[in-house]
Design an enzyme around this catalytic site. Structure first.
Site, PDB file in Angstrom:
ATOM      1  N   MET A  30      53.711  69.688  49.794  1.00 27.36           N
ATOM      2  CA  MET A  30      52.283  69.831  49.468  1.00 27.36           C
ATOM      3  C   MET A  30      52.072  69.600  47.970  1.00 27.36           C
ATOM      4  SD  MET A  30      50.591  72.546  52.005  1.00 27.36           S
ATOM      5  CE  MET A  30      51.053  74.065  51.186  1.00 27.36           C
ATOM      6  N   LEU A  33      55.161  70.054  42.579  1.00 26.74           N
ATOM      7  CA  LEU A  33      56.616  69.995  42.762  1.00 26.74           C
ATOM      8  C   LEU A  33      57.377  70.834  41.734  1.00 26.74           C
ATOM      9  CD1 LEU A  33      57.040  66.191  43.592  1.00 26.74           C
ATOM     10  CD2 LEU A  33      56.667  68.108  45.165  1.00 26.74           C
ATOM     11  N   HIS A  34      58.465  71.434  42.202  1.00 28.17           N
ATOM     12  CA  HIS A  34      59.301  72.290  41.356  1.00 28.17           C
ATOM     13  C   HIS A  34      60.765  72.073  41.720  1.00 28.17           C
ATOM     14  CE1 HIS A  34      59.514  74.699  44.956  1.00 28.17           C
ATOM     15  NE2 HIS A  34      58.211  74.943  44.947  1.00 28.17           N
ATOM     16  N   GLY A  36      62.739  73.568  43.683  1.00 30.15           N
ATOM     17  CA  GLY A  36      63.022  73.630  45.121  1.00 30.15           C
ATOM     18  C   GLY A  36      62.839  72.260  45.758  1.00 30.15           C
ATOM     19  N   HIS A  37      61.702  71.627  45.437  1.00 22.82           N
ATOM     20  CA  HIS A  37      61.446  70.280  45.973  1.00 22.82           C
ATOM     21  C   HIS A  37      62.498  69.293  45.441  1.00 22.82           C
ATOM     22  CE1 HIS A  37      57.256  72.069  45.891  1.00 22.82           C
ATOM     23  NE2 HIS A  37      57.389  71.767  47.158  1.00 22.82           N
ATOM     24  N   GLN A 148      65.136  75.998  53.340  1.00 24.17           N
ATOM     25  CA  GLN A 148      65.387  77.286  53.995  1.00 24.17           C
ATOM     26  C   GLN A 148      64.374  78.336  53.515  1.00 24.17           C
ATOM     27  OE1 GLN A 148      67.319  78.134  56.447  1.00 24.17           O
ATOM     28  NE2 GLN A 148      66.823  80.320  56.290  1.00 24.17           N
ATOM     29  N   GLN A 153      59.236  78.019  59.337  1.00 23.49           N
ATOM     30  CA  GLN A 153      58.793  76.624  59.442  1.00 23.49           C
ATOM     31  C   GLN A 153      59.965  75.722  59.850  1.00 23.49           C
ATOM     32  OE1 GLN A 153      56.131  74.674  56.435  1.00 23.49           O
ATOM     33  NE2 GLN A 153      58.029  73.835  55.688  1.00 23.49           N
ATOM     34  N   SER A 186      55.495  77.192  44.743  1.00 26.10           N
ATOM     35  CA  SER A 186      54.291  76.723  44.039  1.00 26.10           C
ATOM     36  C   SER A 186      53.343  77.893  43.800  1.00 26.10           C
ATOM     37  CB  SER A 186      53.580  75.656  44.872  1.00 26.10           C
ATOM     38  OG  SER A 186      54.492  74.631  45.219  1.00 26.10           O
ATOM     39  N   ARG A 187      53.375  78.881  44.687  1.00 26.96           N
ATOM     40  CA  ARG A 187      52.447  80.019  44.560  1.00 26.96           C
ATOM     41  C   ARG A 187      52.859  80.998  43.464  1.00 26.96           C
ATOM     42  NH1 ARG A 187      51.819  79.127  50.437  1.00 26.96           N
ATOM     43  NH2 ARG A 187      49.623  78.604  50.740  1.00 26.96           N
TER      44      ARG A 187
HETATM   45  P1  AMP Z   1      55.780  73.035  50.125  1.00 22.02           P
HETATM   46  O1  AMP Z   1      55.371  71.981  49.156  1.00 22.02           O
HETATM   47  O2  AMP Z   1      55.702  74.422  49.580  1.00 22.02           O
HETATM   48  O3  AMP Z   1      55.119  72.872  51.480  1.00 22.02           O
HETATM   49  O4  AMP Z   1      57.328  72.805  50.382  1.00 22.02           O
HETATM   50  C1  AMP Z   1      57.832  71.550  50.757  1.00 22.02           C
HETATM   51  C2  AMP Z   1      59.269  71.721  51.162  1.00 22.02           C
HETATM   52  O5  AMP Z   1      60.004  72.241  50.069  1.00 22.02           O
HETATM   53  C3  AMP Z   1      59.434  72.700  52.329  1.00 22.02           C
HETATM   54  O6  AMP Z   1      60.413  72.208  53.230  1.00 22.02           O
HETATM   55  C4  AMP Z   1      59.901  73.951  51.644  1.00 22.02           C
HETATM   56  O7  AMP Z   1      60.693  74.794  52.459  1.00 22.02           O
HETATM   57  C5  AMP Z   1      60.729  73.375  50.498  1.00 22.02           C
HETATM   58  N1  AMP Z   1      60.847  74.374  49.425  1.00 22.02           N
HETATM   59  C6  AMP Z   1      59.844  75.037  48.796  1.00 22.02           C
HETATM   60  N2  AMP Z   1      60.350  75.913  47.903  1.00 22.02           N
HETATM   61  C7  AMP Z   1      61.693  75.807  47.985  1.00 22.02           C
HETATM   62  C8  AMP Z   1      62.788  76.463  47.321  1.00 22.02           C
HETATM   63  N3  AMP Z   1      62.598  77.400  46.407  1.00 22.02           N
HETATM   64  N4  AMP Z   1      64.035  76.109  47.664  1.00 22.02           N
HETATM   65  C9  AMP Z   1      64.272  75.150  48.601  1.00 22.02           C
HETATM   66  N5  AMP Z   1      63.282  74.499  49.255  1.00 22.02           N
HETATM   67  C10 AMP Z   1      62.014  74.820  48.948  1.00 22.02           C
END
Ligand code: AMP
Length: 288
Positions: A30, A33-34, A36-37, A148, A153, A186-187
């Protein structure tokens, strides 16, 4: 790196990649990006010849009164990060390109979507599954990468791939955390400095639960009560849930054995954060 805004443009790009014999990876996001992404991009890059990342703040997965309008959006910075990680294409459609108005058909999990986060976010996983199914159909990846961090999800989408026969390999990558344990999200941007400090309590509660299990306490009720106590003792933090469930079915377990998922959600003011840990118990040696 190309930016694809429409379904026909995406299809054309995908067709070219596939007819050149490339293995295609998809990382749905979404945006905002950080790290995790980034970790998903690195894994996708490692395993695939071409990688497309989608950036779409999916209105179907936000309930009334949730943070759709204020969800962080940083498209230019996102493109910079994606480019740094060697992403080949960004698929960033408008809402009208992605969502039929009014929508008539959706992809809905049964009970799995009503457990854990589904209790306080009814319809959330239908919104997720519907849009990810559309992304799968539009982008036709060989492999799709998820975090994870969003355990429920990942489980639901893996079941969607299995139950609806998508010819896609699912890869679930580990949760990336800040140094103090807070799962990157992101939150986290919504948190005040004081809330940011307090937010680590969710990870601490899950970690406490994990330690108790590894020390041999195998009653789920006891573990849940212990996790609740840690969260309830924190100022300014409201418990949504903290549960011990089976890591594949997401259902409550009577006894902790094999692999379980400790999953939780808390609210700090208007911000809702989630996290989880998988705990694996070594199988007892069979007596011969
Ligand atoms: P989002 O943009 O929050 O919908 O996340 C996109 C993808 O990035 C999803 O598969 C999330 O599970 C993954 N994601 C988000 N935060 C993390 C994180 N801290 N570590 C690993 N994957 C993440």
């Amino acid at each position: 790196m190309v930016v694809l805004r429409t379904v026909p443009a995406a299809r054309k790009w995908v067709q070219a990649a596939r007819s050149a014999g490339h293995r295609l990876g998809l990382v749905p996001t979404m945006g905002a990006l950080h790290e995790g992404h980034r970790s998903l991009f690195v894994e996708a890059r490692r395993r695939c010849d071409r990688v497309v990342a989608s950036i779409f703040v999916n209105p179907l997965q936000f309930g009334p009164g949730e943070d759709f309008d204020r969800y962080p959006r940083s498209f230019n910075l996102d493109c910079k990060i994606a480019k740094e990680e060697g992403i080949d294409a960004i698929f960033a459609p408008s809402a009208s390109e992605m969502i039929s108005e009014p929508p008539e058909i959706n992809v809905s999990p049964w009970r799995m979507g009503e457990l854990l986060c589904g209790v306080s976010r009814p319809g959330h996983f239908t919104g997720v599954a519907t849009v990810v199914a559309k992304l799968f159909n539009i982008l036709q990846p060989n492999t799709a990468f998820f975090g994870q961090k969003d355990a429920q999800q990942a489980v639901i989408l893996s079941r969607m791939v299995q139950d609806l026969n998508f010819p896609i390999t699912m890869v679930v990558c580990p949760t990336i955390r800040e140094q103090d344990g807070l799962a990157i999200s992101s939150r986290n941007k919504y948190l005040s400095p004081q809330q940011r400090e307090r937010a680590t309590v969710l990870y601490k509660a899950l970690h406490h639960g994990e330690q108790l299990i590894l020390a041999g306490i195998l009653k789920p009720d006891r573990i849940e009560a212990e996790m609740h106590n840690v969260i309830k003792a924190a100022k300014g933090v409201e418990l949504d849930y903290a549960e011990v469930v089976d890591s594949l079915s997401l259902r409550k377990v009577k006894k902790i054995e094999g692999e379980v998922l400790l999953a939780g959600a808390v609210r700090l003011g208007k911000t809702r954060l989630i996290d989880n840990l998988i705990v694996r118990l070594a199988k007892k040696r069979q007596k011969v």
